[in-house]
Write a protein that holds these residues in place. Structure first.
Motif, PDB file in Angstrom:
ATOM      1  N   VAL A  11      77.458  55.458  39.962  1.00  0.00           N
ATOM      2  CA  VAL A  11      78.515  56.158  40.684  1.00  0.00           C
ATOM      3  C   VAL A  11      79.741  56.400  39.813  1.00  0.00           C
ATOM      4  O   VAL A  11      80.290  57.498  39.775  1.00  0.00           O
ATOM      5  N   ARG A  12      80.191  55.389  39.101  1.00  0.00           N
ATOM      6  CA  ARG A  12      81.390  55.527  38.266  1.00  0.00           C
ATOM      7  C   ARG A  12      81.048  55.488  36.776  1.00  0.00           C
ATOM      8  O   ARG A  12      81.867  55.101  35.951  1.00  0.00           O
ATOM      9  N   ASP A  13      79.844  55.885  36.461  1.00  0.00           N
ATOM     10  CA  ASP A  13      79.379  55.922  35.079  1.00  0.00           C
ATOM     11  C   ASP A  13      79.874  57.225  34.440  1.00  0.00           C
ATOM     12  O   ASP A  13      79.465  58.321  34.844  1.00  0.00           O
ATOM     13  N   SER A  14      80.738  57.125  33.440  1.00  0.00           N
ATOM     14  CA  SER A  14      81.319  58.321  32.819  1.00  0.00           C
ATOM     15  C   SER A  14      80.243  59.198  32.183  1.00  0.00           C
ATOM     16  O   SER A  14      80.354  60.429  32.177  1.00  0.00           O
ATOM     17  N   SER A  15      79.192  58.574  31.644  1.00  0.00           N
ATOM     18  CA  SER A  15      78.095  59.353  31.051  1.00  0.00           C
ATOM     19  C   SER A  15      77.370  60.167  32.107  1.00  0.00           C
ATOM     20  O   SER A  15      76.955  61.305  31.865  1.00  0.00           O
ATOM     21  N   ASN A  16      77.226  59.602  33.301  1.00  0.00           N
ATOM     22  CA  ASN A  16      76.567  60.308  34.390  1.00  0.00           C
ATOM     23  C   ASN A  16      77.403  61.493  34.851  1.00  0.00           C
ATOM     24  O   ASN A  16      76.885  62.577  35.135  1.00  0.00           O
ATOM     25  N   THR A  17      78.726  61.291  34.918  1.00  0.00           N
ATOM     26  CA  THR A  17      79.629  62.378  35.299  1.00  0.00           C
ATOM     27  C   THR A  17      79.585  63.497  34.264  1.00  0.00           C
ATOM     28  O   THR A  17      79.539  64.687  34.603  1.00  0.00           O
ATOM     29  N   LYS A  18      79.604  63.115  32.985  1.00  0.00           N
ATOM     30  CA  LYS A  18      79.555  64.109  31.906  1.00  0.00           C
ATOM     31  C   LYS A  18      78.244  64.877  31.940  1.00  0.00           C
ATOM     32  O   LYS A  18      78.220  66.112  31.775  1.00  0.00           O
ATOM     33  N   ALA A  19      77.136  64.167  32.168  1.00  0.00           N
ATOM     34  CA  ALA A  19      75.830  64.830  32.272  1.00  0.00           C
ATOM     35  C   ALA A  19      75.822  65.813  33.438  1.00  0.00           C
ATOM     36  O   ALA A  19      75.283  66.927  33.336  1.00  0.00           O
ATOM     37  N   GLU A  40      88.795  74.033  31.649  1.00  0.00           N
ATOM     38  CA  GLU A  40      89.278  73.169  30.575  1.00  0.00           C
ATOM     39  C   GLU A  40      88.346  72.004  30.268  1.00  0.00           C
ATOM     40  O   GLU A  40      88.680  71.139  29.456  1.00  0.00           O
ATOM     41  N   PHE A  41      87.180  71.983  30.901  1.00  0.00           N
ATOM     42  CA  PHE A  41      86.237  70.889  30.666  1.00  0.00           C
ATOM     43  C   PHE A  41      85.845  70.792  29.194  1.00  0.00           C
ATOM     44  O   PHE A  41      85.846  69.712  28.600  1.00  0.00           O
ATOM     45  N   VAL A  42      85.521  71.917  28.594  1.00  0.00           N
ATOM     46  CA  VAL A  42      85.045  71.922  27.207  1.00  0.00           C
ATOM     47  C   VAL A  42      86.156  71.482  26.250  1.00  0.00           C
ATOM     48  O   VAL A  42      85.937  70.623  25.382  1.00  0.00           O
ATOM     49  N   THR A  43      87.343  72.049  26.391  1.00  0.00           N
ATOM     50  CA  THR A  43      88.445  71.695  25.486  1.00  0.00           C
ATOM     51  C   THR A  43      88.878  70.249  25.687  1.00  0.00           C
ATOM     52  O   THR A  43      89.217  69.561  24.718  1.00  0.00           O
ATOM     53  N   ASN A  44      88.849  69.779  26.929  1.00  0.00           N
ATOM     54  CA  ASN A  44      89.198  68.376  27.183  1.00  0.00           C
ATOM     55  C   ASN A  44      88.186  67.419  26.568  1.00  0.00           C
ATOM     56  O   ASN A  44      88.492  66.256  26.286  1.00  0.00           O
ATOM     57  N   ALA A  45      86.959  67.914  26.353  1.00  0.00           N
ATOM     58  CA  ALA A  45      85.916  67.099  25.704  1.00  0.00           C
ATOM     59  C   ALA A  45      86.011  67.199  24.183  1.00  0.00           C
ATOM     60  O   ALA A  45      85.193  66.612  23.471  1.00  0.00           O
ATOM     61  N   SER A  65      83.613  75.220  22.120  1.00  0.00           N
ATOM     62  CA  SER A  65      82.807  76.025  23.031  1.00  0.00           C
ATOM     63  C   SER A  65      81.790  75.124  23.721  1.00  0.00           C
ATOM     64  O   SER A  65      81.560  73.981  23.295  1.00  0.00           O
ATOM     65  N   PHE A  66      81.151  75.650  24.775  1.00  0.00           N
ATOM     66  CA  PHE A  66      80.164  74.874  25.502  1.00  0.00           C
ATOM     67  C   PHE A  66      78.986  74.519  24.596  1.00  0.00           C
ATOM     68  O   PHE A  66      78.521  73.373  24.589  1.00  0.00           O
ATOM     69  N   GLN A  67      78.512  75.482  23.812  1.00  0.00           N
ATOM     70  CA  GLN A  67      77.380  75.211  22.918  1.00  0.00           C
ATOM     71  C   GLN A  67      77.753  74.222  21.811  1.00  0.00           C
ATOM     72  O   GLN A  67      76.926  73.403  21.405  1.00  0.00           O
ATOM     73  N   ALA A  68      79.007  74.309  21.341  1.00  0.00           N
ATOM     74  CA  ALA A  68      79.446  73.347  20.319  1.00  0.00           C
ATOM     75  C   ALA A  68      79.431  71.935  20.890  1.00  0.00           C
ATOM     76  O   ALA A  68      79.037  70.977  20.208  1.00  0.00           O
ATOM     77  N   LEU A  69      79.846  71.796  22.156  1.00  0.00           N
ATOM     78  CA  LEU A  69      79.818  70.492  22.813  1.00  0.00           C
ATOM     79  C   LEU A  69      78.383  70.014  22.996  1.00  0.00           C
ATOM     80  O   LEU A  69      78.060  68.845  22.737  1.00  0.00           O
ATOM     81  N   CYS A  70      77.497  70.921  23.397  1.00  0.00           N
ATOM     82  CA  CYS A  70      76.101  70.557  23.640  1.00  0.00           C
ATOM     83  C   CYS A  70      75.393  70.116  22.370  1.00  0.00           C
ATOM     84  O   CYS A  70      74.473  69.294  22.410  1.00  0.00           O
ATOM     85  N   ASN A  71      75.808  70.657  21.245  1.00  0.00           N
ATOM     86  CA  ASN A  71      75.126  70.372  19.983  1.00  0.00           C
ATOM     87  C   ASN A  71      75.732  69.193  19.230  1.00  0.00           C
ATOM     88  O   ASN A  71      75.429  68.992  18.048  1.00  0.00           O
ATOM     89  N   THR A  72      76.571  68.415  19.914  1.00  0.00           N
ATOM     90  CA  THR A  72      77.137  67.228  19.255  1.00  0.00           C
ATOM     91  C   THR A  72      76.109  66.119  19.121  1.00  0.00           C
ATOM     92  O   THR A  72      76.365  65.104  18.484  1.00  0.00           O
TER      93      THR A  72
END
Length: 515
Positions: free
Chosen positions: A347-355, A477-482, A486-493
C-alpha cells in the motif's frame, strides 16, 4: 463474609440433586439449540439436488449461508448484483456544473482462467429480473448487429446464459454491469443531464481491451447507462494493452517491467516465509485441478481465482471423487486473509506507486488531454468508458494513491468527475475521484496537501475540493520530478540485464506459476 461463604456452601450441599438437575437441563438445552441451528443452516443453504457422480453433498464442502458473517469478505469480492447500491457519484463538491465523466471498470463475474473440477456443472446463471430479461431479449434481437464493432464482431453481444467456460464472462457478470450502468445513469443522466437522448458518437468515447468479457461488460454497462441504447451509434475502440497506454511510446517501459517483476518476486518471498500457505496450496492443488496431468496450482492468487468460481455461484466446493478430500470454505477464508495481508505490504510501497505511474502514464495523459480538450471547447466528448481488468484498476489505484491493498471485486469502477464553478466571476474546475461509489478524492496523492490546506481555510466552500490543476500538475511533472528529461529516458534507466531475481528464490515455491 466468612459466615456468608459457609452458608452458601451449606445450601449447595443440601441441594445437590437440585443443582444436578439444573446443570443437566442446561446441557440438554444447549444440545437442542445446536441441533435446531444446524437444521436451520441446512435449510438456508439451497444446494441443488443432483445425481452427478462428481458432486459430493458432504457437510464440510458446503458454503455457509449468504447472510453468514463468514461470507462477508468473499461476497464483497463476488459483488452480487443485489448488493449494489448508489454511491457518492454525481454529488457535487461545489455549487456548480458536472462537465465531464470518465469511468474505468473491471469486467463482470467470469469463470476461472483455467479449467477446474466440476466446472461444467456449476450454474453460472443469475437470478432473473425484468431488467435482465429486457437485456437478453433486446440483444438476442440485435444479434449480428455488431458487425461494425471490429475487431469485437467475433464476440457475441452477451455471454452464455448458464455455462461456465474458462476465462469467459458469465450472465451474472453481465447482470453486475447492468446494475453499475443503472446506478450511474441515475447519477449522471437523470440528475445532471450529462448526455441527452439525442447523443451521438461525438459525445462519448468507448474503449475496451480485446477480450469477450471486457467487450460484453461494456455493452451491458451501456445498455442501462445511455439515455437511448442504439448499437449503430456505438463505436468501441480496441486497446491491445490492458493498461490503455494508447501508444507504443507509453507501452514500452523497461523500468516498469523491472518494478513489476520485483513485485512478483517480493510476493514469492512473502509466500516462502509462510510455509502454512505453501502447505495449503499443496493440499488443494490435486482437488481443484480439472485433470491430474494439468499444470499445478501453487500460486495463492491463482488458487483463489479457481475457488471463487464455486463460491460466487453458490456451488459446492470440489472434492476428489470417492474420497473425503475436499476444499472447505475455511480454506477459502485462509486464502483471502493471506492475500489481504500481502496487499497491505504494497500500500505505501514507493516502488509500487512508481510502477503504477509508469504503467498508467499513457492512460492518465490520455484522460488529461480529453479533459483539457473539453474545457477548451475543442471536443464535445463528455463521457469516456474504459472497460478493463483488475490488473488495470490495480496499477491505476496505486498511481493515484488510493490503493487500500484489498482485492479488486468484479464490476469495480474508478470514476473521475470534472465540475466547473464560478469564483469571483472566474470559471474554476475541480476534480472528484470515486472508487466503487466511495469518494476517495482526499486520499489521492495530488489532493492530500490541498485538503490539508482547505481545513485551515476560513471559507467552508473550499473544503473537500481538489483543483483540476493539481491533477494536471501531478501528471505533467511526474517525469521531471523523477529526474528525467522524458518518459522514455526515465523508462530506460534500468536495463533487462539488471534483473537479479531468478537466482534469488526457490523454484520449488512456484513450481509451475509463470507470471
Amino acid at each position: 463474609m466468612i459466615d456468608n461463604k459457609f452458608a452458601v456452601m451449606k445450601f449447595i450441599t443440601r441441594h445437590k440433586l437440585l443443582f444436578g438437575c439444573l446443570i443437566a437441563a442446561w446441557i440438554i438445552g444447549m444440545i437442542f439449540t445446536v441441533v435446531l441451528i444446524s437444521r436451520s443452516t441446512r435449510s438456508q443453504i439451497k444446494v441443488p439436488k443432483t445425481s452427478h457422480p462428481l458432486i459430493h453433498p458432504l457437510q464440510h464442502n458446503r458454503l455457509p449461508p449468504a447472510s453468514s458473517f463468514k461470507m462477508v469478505k468473499a461476497l464483497r469480492y463476488c459483488n452480487p448484483p443485489n448488493d449494489m447500491t448508489p454511491g457518492q457519484e454525481g454529488k457535487s463538491p461545489v455549487n456548480g456544473t458536472l462537465e465531464f465523466v470518465a469511468v474505468m471498470t473491471r469486467h463482470g463475474d467470469r469463470s476461472p482462467l483455467r479449467p477446474v473440477r466440476n466446472q461444467s456443472i456449476i450454474n453460472c446463471g443469475t437470478q432473473s429480473t425484468p431488467l435482465l430479461q429486457k437485456y437478453m431479449k433486446t440483444l438476442k434481437y440485435l444479434r449480428g448487429s455488431s458487425k461494425h464493432l471490429s475487431p469485437f464482431a467475433m464476440f457475441p453481444l452477451q455471454p452464455a446464459e448458464n455455462t461456465c467456460t474458462p476465462t469467459h464472462m458469465t450472465l451474472l457478470g453481465a447482470h453486475q454491469l447492468l446494475m453499475v450502468g443503472q446506478i450511474l445513469h441515475k447519477a449522471y443522466i437523470e440528475d445532471h443531464g450529462l448526455l441527452s437522448k439525442n447523443w451521438t458518437s461525438d459525445h462519448i468515447k468507448l474503449y475496451s481491451t480485446v477480450f469477450s468479457r471486457t467487450f460484453q461488460s461494456a455493452v451491458a454497462f451501456l445498455f442501462t447507462f445511455l439515455p437511448t441504447f442504439n448499437v449503430s451509434n456505438i463505436r468501441i475502440i480496441p486497446s491491445r494493452d490492458d493498461r490503455f497506454c494508447m501508444s507504443d511510446y507509453y507501452c514500452r517501459c523497461p523500468l516498469a517491467d523491472y518494478l513489476d517483476k520485483q513485485k512478483v518476486y517480493k510476493k514469492r518471498r512473502l509466500m516462502a516465509s509462510h510455509p502454512a500457505v505453501l502447505h495449503l496450496m499443496q493440499k488443494l492443488n490435486p482437488i481443484v485441478k480439472h485433470d491430474p496431468n494439468h499444470s499445478n496450482i501453487f500460486d495463492p492468487f491463482e488458487m483463489f481465482d479457481c475457488t471463487m468460481g464455486y463460491v460466487c455461484h453458490g456451488s459446492h466446493l470440489p472434492c476428489i471423487p470417492g474420497t473425503n478430500e475436499c476444499v472447505t470454505f475455511e480454506h477459502v477464508r485462509n486464502l483471502i486473509a493471506y492475500m489481504d495481508w500481502v496487499g497491505r505490504q504494497f500500500v505505501r510501497d514507493s516502488s509500487n506507486t512508481k510502477a503504477g505511474m509508469l504503467n498508467m502514464h499513457g492512460f492518465l495523459n490520455h484522460l488529461l488531454s480529453n479533459m483539457r480538450a473539453y474545457i477548451s471547447g475543442k471536443e464535445a466528448t463528455r463521457f469516456i468508458l474504459y472497460s478493463g481488468h483488475d490488473i488495470t484498476l490495480e496499477p491505476l489505484s496505486a498511481a493515484l494513491g488510493i490503493d487500500d491493498g484489498n482485492l479488486i471485486p468484479y464490476a469495480s469502477r474508478i470514476v473521475f468527475e470534472l465540475y466547473s464553478h464560478s469564483v469571483n466571476s472566474k470559471l474554476k474546475y475541480v476534480l472528484k475521484i470515486l472508487y466503487n461509489g466511495k469518494d476517495v478524492t482526499k486520499y489521492a496523492t495530488f489532493c492530500k496537501s490541498f485538503f490539508k490546506e482547505s481545513l485551515k481555510s476560513s471559507n467552508p466552500s473550499d473544503y473537500g475540493i481538489c483543483p483540476f490543476e493539481s491533477f494536471q500538475k501531478y501528471i505533467e511533472e511526474f517525469v521531471t520530478n523523477a529526474g528525467a528529461s522524458s518518459f522514455q529516458a526515465l523508462c530506460n534507466t534500468v536495463q533487462p540485464s539488471s534483473y537479479p531475481f531468478e537466482a534469488t528464490y526457490s523454484s520449488y515455491v512456484y513450481e509451475s506459476y509463470k507470471p
